[in-house]
Design an enzyme around this catalytic site. Structure first.
Site, PDB file in Angstrom:
ATOM      1  N   GLY A 181     159.229  54.767 -47.361  1.00  0.00           N
ATOM      2  CA  GLY A 181     160.491  55.147 -48.004  1.00  0.00           C
ATOM      3  C   GLY A 181     160.223  56.276 -48.984  1.00  0.00           C
ATOM      4  O   GLY A 181     160.816  56.351 -50.056  1.00  0.00           O
TER       5      GLY A 181
ATOM      6  N   ASP B  94     159.981  57.501 -43.535  1.00  0.00           N
ATOM      7  CA  ASP B  94     161.350  57.303 -44.028  1.00  0.00           C
ATOM      8  C   ASP B  94     162.296  57.333 -42.840  1.00  0.00           C
ATOM      9  O   ASP B  94     161.883  57.571 -41.697  1.00  0.00           O
ATOM     10  CB  ASP B  94     161.735  58.356 -45.088  1.00  0.00           C
ATOM     11  CG  ASP B  94     162.753  57.803 -46.093  1.00  0.00           C
ATOM     12  OD1 ASP B  94     163.850  57.384 -45.663  1.00  0.00           O
ATOM     13  OD2 ASP B  94     162.460  57.779 -47.303  1.00  0.00           O
TER      14      ASP B  94
ATOM     15  N   MET C 197     160.958  50.736 -42.009  1.00  0.00           N
ATOM     16  CA  MET C 197     159.912  49.907 -42.642  1.00  0.00           C
ATOM     17  C   MET C 197     160.029  48.423 -42.284  1.00  0.00           C
ATOM     18  O   MET C 197     159.077  47.670 -42.449  1.00  0.00           O
ATOM     19  CB  MET C 197     159.944  50.097 -44.158  1.00  0.00           C
ATOM     20  CG  MET C 197     161.218  49.633 -44.809  1.00  0.00           C
ATOM     21  SD  MET C 197     161.257  50.105 -46.539  1.00  0.00           S
ATOM     22  CE  MET C 197     162.903  49.605 -47.005  1.00  0.00           C
TER      23      MET C 197
ATOM     24  N   LYS D  75     157.432  53.208 -53.743  1.00  0.00           N
ATOM     25  CA  LYS D  75     158.002  53.599 -55.041  1.00  0.00           C
ATOM     26  C   LYS D  75     159.520  53.496 -54.980  1.00  0.00           C
ATOM     27  O   LYS D  75     160.180  54.177 -54.208  1.00  0.00           O
ATOM     28  CB  LYS D  75     157.620  55.036 -55.421  1.00  0.00           C
ATOM     29  CG  LYS D  75     158.325  55.432 -56.710  1.00  0.00           C
ATOM     30  CD  LYS D  75     158.262  56.879 -57.068  1.00  0.00           C
ATOM     31  CE  LYS D  75     159.260  57.206 -58.146  1.00  0.00           C
ATOM     32  NZ  LYS D  75     160.545  57.704 -57.685  1.00  0.00           N
TER      33      LYS D  75
ATOM     34  N   HIS E 287     163.233  47.441 -55.074  1.00  0.00           N
ATOM     35  CA  HIS E 287     164.409  47.115 -55.906  1.00  0.00           C
ATOM     36  C   HIS E 287     165.723  47.369 -55.156  1.00  0.00           C
ATOM     37  O   HIS E 287     166.776  46.975 -55.599  1.00  0.00           O
ATOM     38  CB  HIS E 287     164.366  47.848 -57.258  1.00  0.00           C
ATOM     39  CG  HIS E 287     164.855  49.260 -57.248  1.00  0.00           C
ATOM     40  ND1 HIS E 287     165.346  49.887 -58.371  1.00  0.00           N
ATOM     41  CD2 HIS E 287     164.920  50.185 -56.265  1.00  0.00           C
ATOM     42  CE1 HIS E 287     165.690  51.130 -58.068  1.00  0.00           C
ATOM     43  NE2 HIS E 287     165.436  51.340 -56.811  1.00  0.00           N
TER      44      HIS E 287
END
Ligand SMILES: C[S@@+](CC[C@H](N)C(=O)[O-])C[C@H]1O[C@@H](n2cnc3c(N)ncnc32)[C@H](O)[C@@H]1O
Length: 357
Positions: A200, A223, A244, A257, A261
Protein backbone atom coordinates in the site's frame (compact mmCIF):
# COMPACT_ATOMS: atom_id res chain seq x y z
CA UNK A 1 -27.98 9.71 39.33
CA UNK A 2 -27.96 13.50 38.91
CA UNK A 3 -24.63 15.23 38.31
CA UNK A 4 -23.02 16.59 41.50
CA UNK A 5 -23.26 20.19 40.30
CA UNK A 6 -25.81 22.49 41.87
CA UNK A 7 -27.84 24.72 39.59
CA UNK A 8 -26.14 27.81 41.02
CA UNK A 9 -22.65 26.37 40.92
CA UNK A 10 -19.88 28.23 39.02
CA UNK A 11 -18.92 24.73 37.78
CA UNK A 12 -21.96 24.94 35.56
CA UNK A 13 -20.49 27.94 33.78
CA UNK A 14 -17.22 26.05 33.29
CA UNK A 15 -18.91 23.09 31.67
CA UNK A 16 -20.98 25.43 29.58
CA UNK A 17 -17.67 26.92 28.33
CA UNK A 18 -16.46 23.44 27.48
CA UNK A 19 -19.57 22.81 25.41
CA UNK A 20 -19.30 26.16 23.61
CA UNK A 21 -15.65 25.40 22.93
CA UNK A 22 -16.60 22.11 21.29
CA UNK A 23 -19.52 23.56 19.37
CA UNK A 24 -17.20 26.11 17.86
CA UNK A 25 -14.09 24.00 17.34
CA UNK A 26 -14.78 23.88 13.63
CA UNK A 27 -13.95 27.59 13.62
CA UNK A 28 -10.29 26.71 14.31
CA UNK A 29 -10.37 24.50 11.24
CA UNK A 30 -12.16 27.05 9.13
CA UNK A 31 -9.80 29.86 10.16
CA UNK A 32 -6.87 27.71 9.09
CA UNK A 33 -8.66 26.86 5.86
CA UNK A 34 -9.44 30.46 4.90
CA UNK A 35 -6.04 31.81 5.91
CA UNK A 36 -4.43 29.27 3.58
CA UNK A 37 -6.99 29.78 0.81
CA UNK A 38 -6.33 33.51 0.96
CA UNK A 39 -2.61 32.73 0.77
CA UNK A 40 -1.74 34.62 3.98
CA UNK A 41 1.30 32.46 4.89
CA UNK A 42 2.65 32.87 1.34
CA UNK A 43 2.21 36.65 1.40
CA UNK A 44 4.02 37.02 4.73
CA UNK A 45 6.73 34.62 3.56
CA UNK A 46 7.27 36.61 0.35
CA UNK A 47 7.41 39.84 2.38
CA UNK A 48 10.40 38.30 4.19
CA UNK A 49 9.83 40.06 7.52
CA UNK A 50 6.95 40.74 9.94
CA UNK A 51 4.05 42.48 8.23
CA UNK A 52 1.64 44.92 9.80
CA UNK A 53 -2.00 44.02 9.46
CA UNK A 54 -2.48 46.99 7.16
CA UNK A 55 0.33 45.76 4.89
CA UNK A 56 -1.26 42.33 4.89
CA UNK A 57 -4.67 43.72 3.97
CA UNK A 58 -3.07 45.80 1.19
CA UNK A 59 -1.39 42.71 -0.22
CA UNK A 60 -4.51 40.52 -0.15
CA UNK A 61 -6.79 40.40 -3.21
CA UNK A 62 -9.89 41.18 -1.13
CA UNK A 63 -12.54 43.87 -0.79
CA UNK A 64 -10.69 46.31 1.50
CA UNK A 65 -13.93 46.98 3.38
CA UNK A 66 -13.43 43.46 4.78
CA UNK A 67 -10.10 44.38 6.43
CA UNK A 68 -11.69 43.83 9.85
CA UNK A 69 -12.16 40.17 8.88
CA UNK A 70 -8.42 39.79 8.27
CA UNK A 71 -7.61 41.31 11.67
CA UNK A 72 -9.97 38.88 13.32
CA UNK A 73 -8.70 35.89 11.38
CA UNK A 74 -5.13 36.74 12.33
CA UNK A 75 -6.13 37.24 15.96
CA UNK A 76 -7.44 33.68 16.32
CA UNK A 77 -4.53 32.24 14.33
CA UNK A 78 -1.99 34.07 16.53
CA UNK A 79 -3.85 32.69 19.51
CA UNK A 80 -3.59 29.17 18.03
CA UNK A 81 0.15 29.49 17.38
CA UNK A 82 0.12 29.77 13.59
CA UNK A 83 1.53 33.30 13.59
CA UNK A 84 3.32 35.45 16.12
CA UNK A 85 3.41 39.17 16.69
CA UNK A 86 6.84 40.75 16.46
CA UNK A 87 7.85 44.32 16.96
CA UNK A 88 8.64 46.26 13.83
CA UNK A 89 9.60 49.58 15.42
CA UNK A 90 12.16 49.99 18.21
CA UNK A 91 9.63 51.50 20.63
CA UNK A 92 7.34 48.45 20.21
CA UNK A 93 4.61 50.76 18.96
CA UNK A 94 4.26 48.95 15.63
CA UNK A 95 3.79 45.21 15.64
CA UNK A 96 3.83 42.87 12.68
CA UNK A 97 2.66 39.31 12.02
CA UNK A 98 5.31 36.73 11.38
CA UNK A 99 5.41 33.04 10.61
CA UNK A 100 5.82 30.28 13.19
CA UNK A 101 7.17 26.78 12.38
CA UNK A 102 3.54 25.68 11.93
CA UNK A 103 2.69 28.34 9.35
CA UNK A 104 5.88 27.56 7.45
CA UNK A 105 4.24 24.23 6.66
CA UNK A 106 1.31 26.13 5.13
CA UNK A 107 3.35 27.89 2.44
CA UNK A 108 2.07 26.53 -0.86
CA UNK A 109 5.30 25.79 -2.70
CA UNK A 110 7.52 24.72 0.19
CA UNK A 111 8.59 21.11 -0.23
CA UNK A 112 7.04 20.07 3.08
CA UNK A 113 3.88 22.11 2.61
CA UNK A 114 0.64 20.83 4.10
CA UNK A 115 -1.34 23.23 1.90
CA UNK A 116 -2.62 20.44 -0.37
CA UNK A 117 -3.57 18.33 2.65
CA UNK A 118 -5.68 21.18 4.00
CA UNK A 119 -7.32 21.67 0.60
CA UNK A 120 -8.12 17.95 0.32
CA UNK A 121 -9.59 17.81 3.82
CA UNK A 122 -12.12 20.54 2.96
CA UNK A 123 -13.11 19.10 -0.38
CA UNK A 124 -16.85 18.26 -0.52
CA UNK A 125 -15.93 14.56 -0.91
CA UNK A 126 -14.14 14.73 2.43
CA UNK A 127 -16.84 16.78 4.15
CA UNK A 128 -20.06 15.10 2.98
CA UNK A 129 -19.68 11.82 4.93
CA UNK A 130 -19.76 13.79 8.20
CA UNK A 131 -23.44 14.55 7.48
CA UNK A 132 -24.23 10.84 7.35
CA UNK A 133 -22.67 9.53 10.55
CA UNK A 134 -25.96 9.13 12.42
CA UNK A 135 -27.41 7.24 9.45
CA UNK A 136 -24.29 5.02 9.41
CA UNK A 137 -24.77 4.19 13.10
CA UNK A 138 -28.20 2.84 12.20
CA UNK A 139 -27.39 0.91 9.02
CA UNK A 140 -25.13 -2.03 8.05
CA UNK A 141 -22.65 -0.15 5.93
CA UNK A 142 -18.93 -0.24 6.68
CA UNK A 143 -18.34 3.53 6.84
CA UNK A 144 -20.20 6.82 6.62
CA UNK A 145 -18.33 7.30 3.35
CA UNK A 146 -20.11 4.23 1.98
CA UNK A 147 -23.43 5.49 3.34
CA UNK A 148 -22.85 8.76 1.50
CA UNK A 149 -21.47 7.55 -1.83
CA UNK A 150 -22.66 3.93 -2.00
CA UNK A 151 -19.11 2.50 -2.35
CA UNK A 152 -15.99 2.25 -0.20
CA UNK A 153 -13.41 5.04 -0.30
CA UNK A 154 -10.76 3.06 -2.23
CA UNK A 155 -13.37 1.93 -4.80
CA UNK A 156 -14.41 5.56 -5.17
CA UNK A 157 -10.78 6.59 -5.72
CA UNK A 158 -10.37 3.84 -8.35
CA UNK A 159 -13.28 5.32 -10.34
CA UNK A 160 -12.58 9.03 -9.92
CA UNK A 161 -9.18 9.98 -11.26
CA UNK A 162 -9.32 13.45 -9.69
CA UNK A 163 -9.91 12.01 -6.23
CA UNK A 164 -7.24 9.36 -6.83
CA UNK A 165 -4.72 12.05 -7.75
CA UNK A 166 -5.69 14.28 -4.85
CA UNK A 167 -5.46 11.43 -2.32
CA UNK A 168 -2.09 10.26 -3.65
CA UNK A 169 -0.79 13.83 -3.50
CA UNK A 170 -2.03 14.13 0.08
CA UNK A 171 -0.15 10.94 0.98
CA UNK A 172 3.01 12.21 -0.73
CA UNK A 173 2.86 15.42 1.29
CA UNK A 174 2.29 13.52 4.50
CA UNK A 175 5.16 11.16 3.79
CA UNK A 176 7.80 13.67 2.73
CA UNK A 177 8.63 14.92 6.21
CA UNK A 178 8.41 11.47 7.74
CA UNK A 179 10.64 9.88 5.11
CA UNK A 180 13.37 12.48 5.68
CA UNK A 181 13.32 11.79 9.42
CA UNK A 182 13.20 8.05 8.87
CA UNK A 183 16.15 8.00 6.52
CA UNK A 184 18.14 10.53 8.50
CA UNK A 185 17.60 9.15 11.98
CA UNK A 186 16.67 5.48 11.58
CA UNK A 187 19.24 4.28 9.05
CA UNK A 188 19.89 1.12 11.05
CA UNK A 189 16.38 -0.11 10.28
CA UNK A 190 17.31 -0.79 6.65
CA UNK A 191 21.05 -1.38 7.00
CA UNK A 192 21.44 -5.13 6.52
CA UNK A 193 18.22 -5.66 4.59
CA UNK A 194 18.40 -6.91 1.00
CA UNK A 195 14.77 -6.53 -0.05
CA UNK A 196 11.73 -4.62 1.13
CA UNK A 197 8.10 -4.45 -0.02
CA UNK A 198 6.13 -1.32 0.81
CA UNK A 199 2.59 -2.65 0.89
CA UNK A 200 0.00 0.00 0.00
CA UNK A 201 2.99 2.21 -0.72
CA UNK A 202 0.95 4.63 -2.83
CA UNK A 203 2.97 6.32 -5.58
CA UNK A 204 6.15 5.18 -3.83
CA UNK A 205 7.48 8.35 -2.24
CA UNK A 206 8.79 6.56 0.86
CA UNK A 207 10.08 3.50 -1.02
CA UNK A 208 11.85 5.77 -3.50
CA UNK A 209 13.55 7.72 -0.72
CA UNK A 210 14.66 4.44 0.89
CA UNK A 211 15.80 3.00 -2.47
CA UNK A 212 17.85 6.13 -3.18
CA UNK A 213 19.44 6.09 0.28
CA UNK A 214 20.21 2.35 0.12
CA UNK A 215 21.22 1.52 -3.48
CA UNK A 216 21.81 -2.17 -2.62
CA UNK A 217 18.31 -2.61 -1.23
CA UNK A 218 15.71 -3.92 -3.71
CA UNK A 219 12.46 -2.09 -3.03
CA UNK A 220 9.00 -2.98 -4.29
CA UNK A 221 5.84 -0.92 -4.00
CA UNK A 222 2.63 -2.93 -3.99
CA UNK A 223 -0.58 -0.96 -4.47
CA UNK A 224 -3.92 -1.10 -6.25
CA UNK A 225 -3.79 -0.93 -10.07
CA UNK A 226 -5.26 2.59 -10.34
CA UNK A 227 -2.56 3.93 -7.98
CA UNK A 228 0.58 2.47 -9.56
CA UNK A 229 -0.57 2.40 -13.20
CA UNK A 230 2.03 4.04 -15.43
CA UNK A 231 4.63 4.61 -12.68
CA UNK A 232 8.22 3.99 -13.70
CA UNK A 233 10.56 2.14 -11.36
CA UNK A 234 14.32 2.55 -11.08
CA UNK A 235 17.29 0.18 -10.84
CA UNK A 236 16.26 -0.85 -7.33
CA UNK A 237 12.58 0.15 -7.19
CA UNK A 238 9.75 -1.82 -8.78
CA UNK A 239 6.01 -1.12 -8.83
CA UNK A 240 3.63 -4.05 -8.56
CA UNK A 241 -0.13 -3.85 -9.06
CA UNK A 242 -1.96 -6.11 -6.69
CA UNK A 243 -4.18 -6.64 -3.71
CA UNK A 244 -2.62 -7.04 -0.28
CA UNK A 245 -5.50 -9.27 0.82
CA UNK A 246 -4.54 -11.77 -1.89
CA UNK A 247 -0.77 -11.89 -2.10
CA UNK A 248 2.35 -9.95 -1.19
CA UNK A 249 5.69 -10.29 -3.04
CA UNK A 250 8.42 -12.05 -1.07
CA UNK A 251 11.07 -9.91 0.65
CA UNK A 252 13.24 -9.70 3.79
CA UNK A 253 10.83 -7.18 5.22
CA UNK A 254 7.39 -5.81 4.54
CA UNK A 255 6.52 -2.22 5.39
CA UNK A 256 2.99 -1.05 6.16
CA UNK A 257 2.83 2.69 6.55
CA UNK A 258 -0.61 3.99 7.39
CA UNK A 259 -2.24 0.84 6.05
CA UNK A 260 -3.62 -1.06 9.00
CA UNK A 261 -5.43 1.96 10.44
CA UNK A 262 -7.59 1.83 7.28
CA UNK A 263 -8.90 -1.62 8.18
CA UNK A 264 -10.97 -3.57 10.68
CA UNK A 265 -9.22 -5.98 13.06
CA UNK A 266 -10.27 -8.98 10.94
CA UNK A 267 -8.85 -7.45 7.76
CA UNK A 268 -5.64 -6.46 9.55
CA UNK A 269 -5.10 -10.04 10.70
CA UNK A 270 -5.63 -11.24 7.09
CA UNK A 271 -3.04 -8.75 5.78
CA UNK A 272 -0.58 -9.53 8.56
CA UNK A 273 -0.88 -13.26 7.78
CA UNK A 274 -0.16 -12.51 4.10
CA UNK A 275 2.87 -10.48 5.18
CA UNK A 276 4.07 -13.40 7.29
CA UNK A 277 3.93 -15.67 4.23
CA UNK A 278 6.08 -13.16 2.32
CA UNK A 279 9.00 -12.85 4.78
CA UNK A 280 11.68 -15.26 6.12
CA UNK A 281 11.92 -16.34 9.77
CA UNK A 282 13.02 -13.90 12.47
CA UNK A 283 16.46 -15.57 12.60
CA UNK A 284 16.86 -14.92 8.89
CA UNK A 285 16.00 -11.25 9.27
CA UNK A 286 12.28 -11.41 8.53
CA UNK A 287 10.10 -8.67 9.94
CA UNK A 288 7.13 -6.44 9.28
CA UNK A 289 7.70 -2.73 9.80
CA UNK A 290 4.54 -0.89 10.77
CA UNK A 291 4.26 2.88 10.83
CA UNK A 292 1.00 3.84 12.47
CA UNK A 293 -0.34 5.51 15.60
CA UNK A 294 -0.35 3.95 19.03
CA UNK A 295 -3.08 5.78 20.89
CA UNK A 296 -2.13 7.09 24.28
CA UNK A 297 1.64 7.00 24.00
CA UNK A 298 2.65 8.91 27.11
CA UNK A 299 4.88 11.33 25.23
CA UNK A 300 2.04 12.58 23.07
CA UNK A 301 0.44 14.76 25.74
CA UNK A 302 -3.14 15.91 25.76
CA UNK A 303 -3.17 17.53 22.32
CA UNK A 304 -1.33 14.62 20.71
CA UNK A 305 -3.79 12.11 22.09
CA UNK A 306 -6.68 14.28 21.01
CA UNK A 307 -5.29 14.39 17.46
CA UNK A 308 -4.95 10.60 17.51
CA UNK A 309 -8.58 10.34 18.62
CA UNK A 310 -9.60 12.71 15.80
CA UNK A 311 -7.86 10.33 13.42
CA UNK A 312 -9.63 7.38 14.99
CA UNK A 313 -13.05 8.92 14.33
CA UNK A 314 -11.92 9.94 10.88
CA UNK A 315 -10.91 6.34 10.06
CA UNK A 316 -14.31 5.19 11.26
CA UNK A 317 -16.09 7.70 9.04
CA UNK A 318 -14.06 7.13 5.88
CA UNK A 319 -12.81 3.55 5.76
CA UNK A 320 -14.03 1.21 8.51
CA UNK A 321 -10.58 1.58 10.07
CA UNK A 322 -9.39 2.58 13.53
CA UNK A 323 -6.41 3.85 15.49
CA UNK A 324 -5.22 1.39 18.13
CA UNK A 325 -3.75 1.25 21.61
CA UNK A 326 -0.61 -0.83 22.24
CA UNK A 327 -2.77 -3.62 23.66
CA UNK A 328 -4.92 -3.66 20.54
CA UNK A 329 -1.85 -3.79 18.30
CA UNK A 330 -0.40 -6.60 20.37
CA UNK A 331 -3.58 -8.65 19.96
CA UNK A 332 -3.49 -8.22 16.17
CA UNK A 333 0.16 -9.37 16.02
CA UNK A 334 -0.42 -12.46 18.13
CA UNK A 335 -3.71 -13.31 16.38
CA UNK A 336 -1.81 -13.23 13.07
CA UNK A 337 0.80 -15.66 14.44
CA UNK A 338 3.72 -13.32 15.15
CA UNK A 339 5.92 -14.08 18.16
CA UNK A 340 7.15 -10.65 19.28
CA UNK A 341 7.32 -6.96 18.47
CA UNK A 342 9.33 -3.89 19.37
CA UNK A 343 8.35 -0.22 19.30
CA UNK A 344 11.49 1.10 17.69
CA UNK A 345 10.91 4.75 17.05
CA UNK A 346 8.51 7.63 17.62
CA UNK A 347 7.71 9.59 14.49
CA UNK A 348 5.54 12.45 15.75
CA UNK A 349 2.09 11.05 16.40
CA UNK A 350 3.06 7.76 14.81
CA UNK A 351 5.37 4.98 15.89
CA UNK A 352 7.55 2.57 14.02
CA UNK A 353 6.94 -0.97 15.19
CA UNK A 354 9.01 -4.02 14.15
CA UNK A 355 6.95 -7.19 14.25
CA UNK A 356 8.71 -10.57 14.14
CA UNK A 357 7.38 -13.90 12.81
C1 LIG B 1 -3.54 5.68 3.71
S1 LIG B 1 -2.83 5.26 2.18
C2 LIG B 1 -1.13 5.06 2.62
C3 LIG B 1 -0.20 5.22 1.45
C4 LIG B 1 1.28 5.14 1.81
N1 LIG B 1 1.62 3.95 2.55
C5 LIG B 1 1.66 6.36 2.61
O1 LIG B 1 1.66 6.31 3.83
O2 LIG B 1 1.93 7.40 1.99
C6 LIG B 1 -3.37 3.61 1.94
C7 LIG B 1 -2.83 2.97 0.67
O3 LIG B 1 -3.25 1.61 0.64
C8 LIG B 1 -3.63 1.29 -0.68
N2 LIG B 1 -4.53 0.14 -0.65
C9 LIG B 1 -5.81 0.12 -0.22
N3 LIG B 1 -6.32 -1.12 -0.36
C10 LIG B 1 -5.32 -1.89 -0.88
C11 LIG B 1 -5.24 -3.26 -1.26
N4 LIG B 1 -6.29 -4.07 -1.10
N5 LIG B 1 -4.07 -3.71 -1.76
C12 LIG B 1 -3.01 -2.89 -1.93
N6 LIG B 1 -3.04 -1.58 -1.59
C13 LIG B 1 -4.18 -1.09 -1.07
C14 LIG B 1 -4.29 2.57 -1.17
O4 LIG B 1 -4.40 2.63 -2.57
C15 LIG B 1 -3.36 3.62 -0.59
O5 LIG B 1 -2.30 3.92 -1.46
Amino acid sequence: MALPIGEQSPELLKVQDLIWNHIYRFISSMSLRYATELGIPDIIHRHGKPMTLQQLVDALPINKAKAHGVYRLMWILIHSGFFIEEKISEDNAVMGCWLTPASRLLIKDESFSMFQIIQACYDPIALKPWDHVKEWFENDESSAFETTFGITYFDYASRDSKENESFNELMVKDTQILSNVLIGDCKKIFNRMKSLVDVGGGVGILAKAIADAFPDLQCTVLDLPHVVAGLQGTKNLTYVRGNMFESIPKADAVMLKWILHDSSDEDCVTVLKKCKEAIPSKDNGGKVIIIDMIIGNKKDGHRGIETQLFYDISMMVFVNGKERTQKEWEKLFFDAGYTSYKIVYELGLRSLIDVYP
